[in-house]
Write an enzyme that holds these catalytic residues in place. Structure first.
Site, PDB file in Angstrom:
ATOM      1  N   ASP A   1      28.086 -13.141 -32.595  1.00 52.68           N
ATOM      2  CA  ASP A   1      28.188 -13.192 -31.135  1.00 52.68           C
ATOM      3  C   ASP A   1      27.915 -14.584 -30.575  1.00 52.68           C
ATOM      4  OD1 ASP A   1      28.833 -10.552 -31.193  1.00 52.68           O
ATOM      5  OD2 ASP A   1      27.091  -9.834 -30.086  1.00 52.68           O
TER       6      ASP A   1
ATOM      7  N   HIS B   1      29.066  -7.385 -32.129  1.00 54.79           N
ATOM      8  CA  HIS B   1      27.722  -7.031 -31.672  1.00 54.79           C
ATOM      9  C   HIS B   1      26.683  -7.279 -32.766  1.00 54.79           C
ATOM     10  CE1 HIS B   1      28.815  -5.475 -27.752  1.00 54.79           C
ATOM     11  NE2 HIS B   1      29.827  -4.855 -28.312  1.00 54.79           N
TER      12      HIS B   1
ATOM     13  N   GLU C   1      19.870  -8.503 -31.024  1.00 51.15           N
ATOM     14  CA  GLU C   1      20.305  -7.109 -30.990  1.00 51.15           C
ATOM     15  C   GLU C   1      19.041  -6.246 -30.978  1.00 51.15           C
ATOM     16  OE1 GLU C   1      23.341  -6.030 -30.594  1.00 51.15           O
ATOM     17  OE2 GLU C   1      24.170  -8.059 -30.658  1.00 51.15           O
TER      18      GLU C   1
ATOM     19  N   ASP D   1      21.108 -15.019 -29.720  1.00 49.69           N
ATOM     20  CA  ASP D   1      21.398 -13.650 -29.299  1.00 49.69           C
ATOM     21  C   ASP D   1      20.453 -12.721 -30.052  1.00 49.69           C
ATOM     22  OD1 ASP D   1      23.276 -11.536 -28.069  1.00 49.69           O
ATOM     23  OD2 ASP D   1      23.357 -11.033 -30.196  1.00 49.69           O
TER      24      ASP D   1
END
Length: 507
Positions: A167, A162, A17, A15
């Site tokens: 996540d 988040h 961000e 993931d």
């Protein structure tokens, strides 16, 4: 692919961000990368890696970006740049199966952009599992929308942070829970269905056409020349690991094998058909398609009971662009049509509605497209000011981020239209909604504004282009009071500017 790559059987859940673009053309910048390597035999975590990332341009970290993921300028100022971690990221990802939530539309694209910016070839996956598409197809929307936070709440896994590593671990747990539920349902499908413990259909309604889709199996290989948007939802180039691995119930062995028309359909809850090939509908090219489902009574969006914004524009409930504080704009999900949700923009706790004076009409009324009742839809294009552009661009960025986070795979369309050329200043399209009744009428209150400043409300016998086109011609000036209505329909998403009041200047 080399033999060494073939041996890399672990699944890489990852993931990223990122910053949130606040104007058209602004790129995303990675602020954090997190990944775990998972054993496909036992679905246990073997290795993890996470790091903050310092973007080349720290000014990309806006207050909007901080609100989305909590990563501040100070948090990343001493972090390594992407070039410093590129070797590690490449080693984790290259030649492995990639897994994540909405990765085909977002995370994969950000990784490839980041490697392109430092002039290095991006890692390539052996196959890809996008849990958003997979679970939407096979688990259905029994948990509501399919964003990670909603699925985690459904299974009691806590709140989504988040942050990248949190996540991906949550993503793995959600996938385990969903797979377990589907496995149990497949064991006694008649009993589960009869007692309504589960959704009676394993297929869900397609967002693009509203019709049921079957879970046929078809897998294609992903290549570096393909765009993310055209990738298959599941792909497996070379499967050399044992077929008994639990995770490989999510993938099929033969990339060239598809479901034939005369093939007997498998049981709705069979785990054998978990591999799916979601075929995206063609992206529609005109605002005429940016409507809500066909069986709504009106093509104007359902309003929320929240209070409207109060401003000094002279029109109660509407703000002039100069009165809007961009850091005070918020986007939230609110109930909408038949259990669905839509994005609502607010300003200091009230619904955001705008009023703009003296807008020049660039293109007059367009009525070549029809609404759900087969009647012409009415809209026109106006030139826009820099201040209004700034407000609308910010709304676009905020709403688009929430759209992505909530699991939408639709193509986002900017509310402000910009084209190259000296004469092509930014424009916006304003929509005049109609009510589909026995005698259709305009939802917009339409006035004629005299040079003295007085206004007279206009009456129309019917929704007729012949009546309204002469009033809104190129070069006409208007005052417009409008709402900012989110739409997500047939793979297009964005913000529609829906006129509540329209004041047309007299010639």
């Amino acid at each position: 692919m080399s033999p060494a790559d073939d041996a890399r059987s672990e699944i890489a859940f990852f993931d990223v961000e990122t910053t949130v673009p606040t104007r058209p053309g602004q790129r995303f910048a990675i602020l954090e990368f997190g990944a775990i390597l998972v054993c496909p035999r036992k679905l246990e975590e073997l290795q993890s890696y996470a790091t903050l990332v310092r973007p080349a341009d720290l000014s990309l970290i806006s207050s909007l970006s901080v609100r989305c993921n909590g990563i501040t300028h100070d948090a990343v100022v001493s972090a390594p740049g992407f070039a410093d971690i590129a070797d590690k990221v490449h080693d984790i990802l290259h030649g492995r199966i990639w897994a994540g939530h909405n990765i085909l539309r977002f995370d994969c694209a950000r990784i490839r952009e980041a490697f392109a910016e430092i002039g290095r070839p991006a890692p390539e996956p052996k196959g890809t599992i996008d849990s958003l598409a997979l679970l939407t197809q096979k688990f259905g929307r029994r948990a509501g929308d399919m964003k990670m936070a909603t699925l985690a709440t459904y299974f009691g896994l806590g709140q989504q942070t988040h942050r990248s590593l949190d996540d991906v671990r949550m993503n793995l747990e959600v996938l385990k829970y969903c797979a377990t539920v589907l496995f149990l349902e497949s064991s006694l499908p008649d009993i589960f269905t009869t007692n309504s413990w589960i959704s009676p259909n394993a297929t869900t309604r397609s967002r693009s056409n509203g019709k049921s889709t079957n879970g046929g199996s078809s897998v294609s290989s992903s290549t570096s020349g393909q765009k993310i948007e055209s990738d298959r939802i599941l792909s497996l180039a070379n499967q050399r690991v044992g077929e008994a691995h639990p995770i490989f119930s999510l993938l099929t062995a033969n990339a060239d094998e598809g479901v034939k028309p005369d093939t007997v359909k498998a049981d709705a809850f069979s785990m054998d058909s978990l591999s799916v090939d979601l075929r995206a509908e063609p992206l529609l090219s005109d605002v005429a398609m940016e409507e809500q489902p066909d069986n709504q009574d009106s093509d104007i969006s359902v309003s929320s009971p929240a209070p409207a914004s109060e401003g000094c524009s002279g029109y109660a409930g509407f703000l002039e662009p100069e009165e809007v504080s961009i850091p005070s704009i918020r986007a939230t999900l609110v109930p909408f049509y038949r259990g669905s949700q839509r994005i609502q923009l607010s300003h200091k706790g009230a619904i955001l509605q705008l009023c703009c004076n003296h807008l020049r009409v660039r293109f007059g009324n367009s009525n070549k497209f029809l609404n759900n009742a087969g009647r012409p839809k009415f809209s026109f294009v106006v030139d826009t000011s820099p201040t209004l552009c700034q407000v609308l661009d910010a709304c676009d960025g905020i709403a688009q981020k929430l759209s992505i986070d909530s699991g939408s795979s639709s193509e986002w369309r900017s509310v402000v239209s910009r084209k190259n050329g000296f004469m092509n200043s930014p424009t916006i399209r304003l929509h005049i909604p109609t009510v589909n009744a026995d005698i259709p009428r305009y939802e917009t209150e339409i006035y004629r504004k005299e040079s003295s400043g007085s206004s007279e409300k206009l009456g129309f016998s019917q929704c007729n282009a012949a009546e309204i086109e002469p009033l809104i011609s190129t070069g006409t000036f208007v005052d417009a009071c409008f709402s900012l209505d989110h739409y997500d329909y047939q793979q297009n998403a964005g913000i529609r500017l829906v006129l509540k009041k329209l004041f047309i200047y007299s010639n």
